[in-house]
Structures are given as C-alpha cells and as structure tokens.
Design an enzyme around this catalytic site. Structure first.
Site, mmCIF file in Angstrom:
data_model
loop_
_atom_site.group_PDB
_atom_site.id
_atom_site.type_symbol
_atom_site.label_atom_id
_atom_site.label_comp_id
_atom_site.label_asym_id
_atom_site.label_seq_id
_atom_site.Cartn_x
_atom_site.Cartn_y
_atom_site.Cartn_z
ATOM 1 N N ASN A 177 5.620 -4.543 1.061
ATOM 2 C CA ASN A 177 6.390 -4.080 -0.106
ATOM 3 C C ASN A 177 7.781 -3.577 0.275
ATOM 4 O OD1 ASN A 177 5.039 -4.388 -2.543
ATOM 5 N ND2 ASN A 177 3.708 -2.630 -2.178
ATOM 6 N N GLY A 187 -3.020 -3.327 10.291
ATOM 7 C CA GLY A 187 -3.385 -2.050 9.662
ATOM 8 C C GLY A 187 -4.526 -2.217 8.676
ATOM 9 N N GLY A 234 -4.350 -5.747 7.232
ATOM 10 C CA GLY A 234 -4.513 -6.703 8.338
ATOM 11 C C GLY A 234 -5.939 -6.786 8.833
ATOM 12 N N GLY A 243 0.681 -7.528 11.550
ATOM 13 C CA GLY A 243 0.335 -6.222 10.993
ATOM 14 C C GLY A 243 -1.179 -6.103 11.068
ATOM 15 N N ILE A 288 3.075 -9.932 2.316
ATOM 16 C CA ILE A 288 2.404 -8.898 1.511
ATOM 17 C C ILE A 288 3.234 -7.620 1.477
ATOM 18 C CG2 ILE A 288 0.343 -7.422 1.356
ATOM 19 C CD1 ILE A 288 -1.328 -9.670 2.426
ATOM 20 N N ASN A 348 11.281 -1.366 5.636
ATOM 21 C CA ASN A 348 10.553 -2.645 5.737
ATOM 22 C C ASN A 348 11.486 -3.853 5.828
ATOM 23 O OD1 ASN A 348 8.168 -1.290 5.877
ATOM 24 N ND2 ASN A 348 7.584 -1.647 3.729
ATOM 25 N N HIS A 360 6.526 -7.515 -8.719
ATOM 26 C CA HIS A 360 5.381 -6.640 -8.413
ATOM 27 C C HIS A 360 5.837 -5.184 -8.562
ATOM 28 C CE1 HIS A 360 1.680 -5.253 -6.783
ATOM 29 N NE2 HIS A 360 2.188 -4.807 -5.645
HETATM 30 O O1 TXD Z 1 0.404 -6.527 -3.635
HETATM 31 C C1 TXD Z 1 1.077 -6.214 -2.646
HETATM 32 N N1 TXD Z 1 1.936 -7.073 -2.101
HETATM 33 C C2 TXD Z 1 0.909 -4.819 -2.037
HETATM 34 C C3 TXD Z 1 1.519 -4.741 -0.657
HETATM 35 C C4 TXD Z 1 -0.479 -4.334 -2.077
HETATM 36 C C5 TXD Z 1 -0.844 -3.311 -1.243
HETATM 37 C C6 TXD Z 1 -0.049 -2.897 -0.055
HETATM 38 N N2 TXD Z 1 1.279 -3.436 -0.018
HETATM 39 C C7 TXD Z 1 2.070 -3.300 1.213
HETATM 40 O O2 TXD Z 1 1.473 -3.977 2.319
HETATM 41 C C8 TXD Z 1 2.239 -1.902 1.693
HETATM 42 O O3 TXD Z 1 3.172 -1.200 0.892
HETATM 43 C C9 TXD Z 1 2.749 -2.140 3.093
HETATM 44 O O4 TXD Z 1 4.136 -2.459 3.052
HETATM 45 C C10 TXD Z 1 1.975 -3.391 3.527
HETATM 46 C C11 TXD Z 1 0.833 -3.129 4.467
HETATM 47 O O5 TXD Z 1 -0.031 -2.207 3.891
HETATM 48 P P1 TXD Z 1 -1.196 -1.556 4.833
HETATM 49 O O6 TXD Z 1 -2.002 -0.662 3.960
HETATM 50 O O7 TXD Z 1 -1.863 -2.613 5.645
HETATM 51 O O8 TXD Z 1 -0.304 -0.642 5.809
HETATM 52 P P2 TXD Z 1 -0.739 -0.088 7.251
HETATM 53 O O9 TXD Z 1 -2.205 0.168 7.292
HETATM 54 O O10 TXD Z 1 0.234 1.020 7.548
HETATM 55 O O11 TXD Z 1 -0.445 -1.327 8.216
HETATM 56 C C12 TXD Z 1 0.857 -1.719 8.497
HETATM 57 C C13 TXD Z 1 0.893 -2.109 9.963
HETATM 58 C C14 TXD Z 1 0.639 -0.916 10.892
HETATM 59 O O12 TXD Z 1 -0.469 -1.190 11.737
HETATM 60 C C15 TXD Z 1 1.924 -0.786 11.689
HETATM 61 O O13 TXD Z 1 1.748 -0.434 13.056
HETATM 62 C C16 TXD Z 1 2.482 -2.192 11.591
HETATM 63 O O14 TXD Z 1 2.188 -2.600 10.264
HETATM 64 N N3 TXD Z 1 3.919 -2.259 11.811
HETATM 65 C C17 TXD Z 1 4.508 -3.304 12.417
HETATM 66 N N4 TXD Z 1 3.966 -4.445 12.889
HETATM 67 C C18 TXD Z 1 4.857 -5.301 13.446
HETATM 68 N N5 TXD Z 1 6.203 -5.065 13.543
HETATM 69 C C19 TXD Z 1 6.732 -3.930 13.079
HETATM 70 N N6 TXD Z 1 8.057 -3.681 13.197
HETATM 71 C C20 TXD Z 1 5.873 -2.980 12.470
HETATM 72 N N7 TXD Z 1 6.072 -1.753 11.904
HETATM 73 C C21 TXD Z 1 4.860 -1.350 11.496
#
Ligand code: TXD
Length: 319
Positions: free
Chosen positions: A121, A12, A15, A10, A119, A96, A176
C-alpha cells in the site's frame, strides 16, 4: 514439466500466508525474500515441515538475496510497511515508494518475464511505481486490491441474505481507498440482481448502503481491531486467486488494479477494474457502463489515485 517458480518479496504477515496457500494448492516452488535475516529462512523451513502432513510437494527456500528469484514465473510483492491505527494508506507513500524502487530493480534484473502482483500500500500508487521501476510491460504488472474489497462486499452481502458465499457475485471499481466504488447494480445472488432482491424484500436499501460503507472501510476495521498491523489472510487469498489464474491460464474475470490506456476515460493510471487474467497476464479489461451516480463516485476515486501518483512523482521525479 518443471514446477512453476513463485517469488514472494516480503516474508511478513501476508508473505507467510501466501507461501502456505501456494503450498496447499501446489502452485509451485517458492522463494521467500525479505531484508530481515532469518525471517524468510525460518518461515520457509517451517512451511516445508508442514508438507508431509498436508501432502504437498514443493521446494521452499528463504533468502535475503534477489539473485535467488532468478527466472520466477510469478512475483508477489508485499515488501514495505503496513499501517497502524490512525494511519491512512496514503501515509505509507514516502516509505513504501523507496521499497518499490528497490523491489522493481530486483525484478528487472532477475525476473523480467514474471507476472508481477503488487500488494504493498497505497496499492494504486505502489503498483504504478513498481511497474516503472521494474520496466515490465504494463499487462504483466497488476495490483491486488479489488479481489479483496469485492470479497469483503460479497461476504457481507451473503451474511445479510443468509445464503452461501458461493452464490453471491459482486465487484468493486476504482482505487483501493475509502472512496472505492462497490457496484450494487452489478451485484447478484445466483444471477438475481441486488436491486431486485431489495424490491423482493430479501434485504433493504438501508442495509445495502450500510454494507457498501462497511466494505469501503473494511481495511480500517481490521487495522483498528488488530492494532499491530493490517489484514493478511484475505489479502493473501486474493493474490493467490490472481496468481493461479495466470499460472493455469484460467481466464478468470477478477477486479484488479490494471494499467488503463483510455478505458473508463483514464490513461496512464493503475485503477481497479474487472480484468481477464490468463497466461498473457492482463488479457482484457471489461469496460462496464456506469450511470451518472456511479460515474461520479468513480471519478472521485480516480482523483484520489491521481493525487497519490502525483505525490510519488514529486518524491521521485525520475519516475
Ligand atoms: O489490499 C491490499 N493491497 C492491502 C495491502 C491489504 C492488506 C495489506 N496491504 C499492504 O501490504 C500493507 O499496507 C503493507 O504495505 C503490505 C504488506 O503487509 P504485511 O501485513 O505483510 O506487512 P508485514 O507483515 O510488515 O510484512 C512486510 C515485510 C516485512 O517482513 C519487512 O521486513 C519487509 O516487508 N520489508 C522489505 N522487504 C524487502 N525489501 C524492503 N526494502 C523491505 N522493507 C520491509
């Protein structure tokens, strides 16, 4: 000695922040993976171009192929979708869960010896799915949420008490979710328990109760402000603290979503508890004593986690 290899699945908001923090702390070489072509490659290149300025030596590469995570020592998973205003963390399960199955398969094939920090959710359910999909021992798969929730709790307390964040210790138990359990009784300022500080007039019970409530809703507060996504700086710092404790065998006692096998009367679920993180992964779980009101809140939080896991089992009966 070869550098550690850290795979970030990931690329994003979290990441990219993970990659920057890993570079600044010189934790190892990075592979940044995503399904979007260009994003991981562009972020990796931009980050290494900062290395001469910041003075860190690290190889960083972006990829869309799981094969490039081969042999990673640590894998940090943020792949998936974050929530938007009006959405609960639970609304993310359907999407997810499928992502965790894909990610788990990649880890199973290419990085079976890694320490995996989830990480994505809804965290307590996604780490449970990820561990099953990856097939790694439960002590090598852990969820990041408690370090973040506890950091929010600690910051709000330090702000209220007018002291350094370094001198405020606190932790949050349970899932969480909005029913997480910030433990006032085990929180302290330089070892002075928070309930004593109330009696000493440093703060009031009403202000402490408001801080507990703000901590529980900390994620939603930021989602409401950002509107386009959720928190990412503090979540990234939280996961890096866990990764560093593993890579450097620091034996830190950190609140993590760890797999319980009877502790706290829970068997077979990932729940936020204090855990010792060292070179073997989750090395020991701290089972603190809970009074009746704490136990009641903890049970409520466990029920929420159990409900989420049951939804996952309905969607994916093979898990
Ligand atoms: O405390 C905690 N655990 C939480 C977790 C705190 C904050 C955010 N929380 C969760 O982390 C949030 O609800 C998301 O489920 C994740 C990632 O959050 P982020 O803000 O980094 O999300 P982004 O910016 O959308 O990044 C997610 C990336 C994005 O670049 C997508 O293209 C990629 O995930 N993505 C994938 N990568 C690989 N494989 C698949 N299938 C895929 N689908 C999306």
């Amino acid at each position: 000695m070869a550098r550690n290899k850290i795979a970030l699945l990931g690329a994003g908001q979290i990441g990219g922040t993970l990659a920057l923090l890993t570079g600044l702390k010189e934790l190892g070489d990075i592979v940044l993976f995503d399904i979007v072509e260009g994003t991981p490659q562009g972020k990796a290149l931009d980050l290494v171009e900062a290395s001469p300025i910041e003075g860190f030596d690290a190889k960083m590469r972006g990829t869309n192929s799981y094969a490039d995570i081969e042999g990673a020592d640590v894998v940090i998973v943020t792949a998936g979708v974050p929530r938007k205003p009006g959405m609960s963390r639970d609304d993310l399960v359907g999407t997810n869960l499928k992502v965790m199955e894909q990610v788990g398969a990649g880890i199973r094939k290419y990085a079976p010896d890694a320490f995996v920090i989830c990480i994505t959710n809804p965290l307590d359910a996604m780490v449970w799915v990820l561990q099953k999909a990856a097939g790694l021992p439960p002590e090598k798969v852990v969820g990041m949420a408690g370090v973040l929730d506890s950091a929010r709790f600690r910051y709000f307390l330090a702000e209220e008490l007018g002291v350094s964040v370094k001198d405020v210790s606190a932790f949050v138990l349970g899932g969480h979710g909005d029913d997480m359990v910030p433990l006032v009784r085990y929180s302290s300022m330089a070892g002075i328990p928070l309930p004593d500080l109330v009696r000493m007039g440093w703060t009031t019970q009403a202000k402490v109760d408001a801080i507990v409530d703000r901590t529980r809703k900390g994620g939603g507060e930021i989602v409401g402000l950002l509107k386009t996504g959720s928190a990412f700086y503090a979540p990234a710092s939280s996961a890096i603290a866990m990764a560093e404790s593993y890579l450097r065998d620091k034996k830190r006692v950190l609140p993590c979503a760890a797999f319980l096998t009877g502790q706290y009367g829970v068997d077979g679920l990932y729940v936020g508890v204090p855990a010792v993180i060292g070179a073997a992964g989750v090395e020991r779980i701290v089972e603190v004593e809970l009074n009746s009101s704490e136990r009641g809140m903890f049970e409520k939080s466990i029920q929420s986690v159990r409900g989420l896991v049951e939804s996952c089992q309905q969607i994916a009966p093979h898990l």
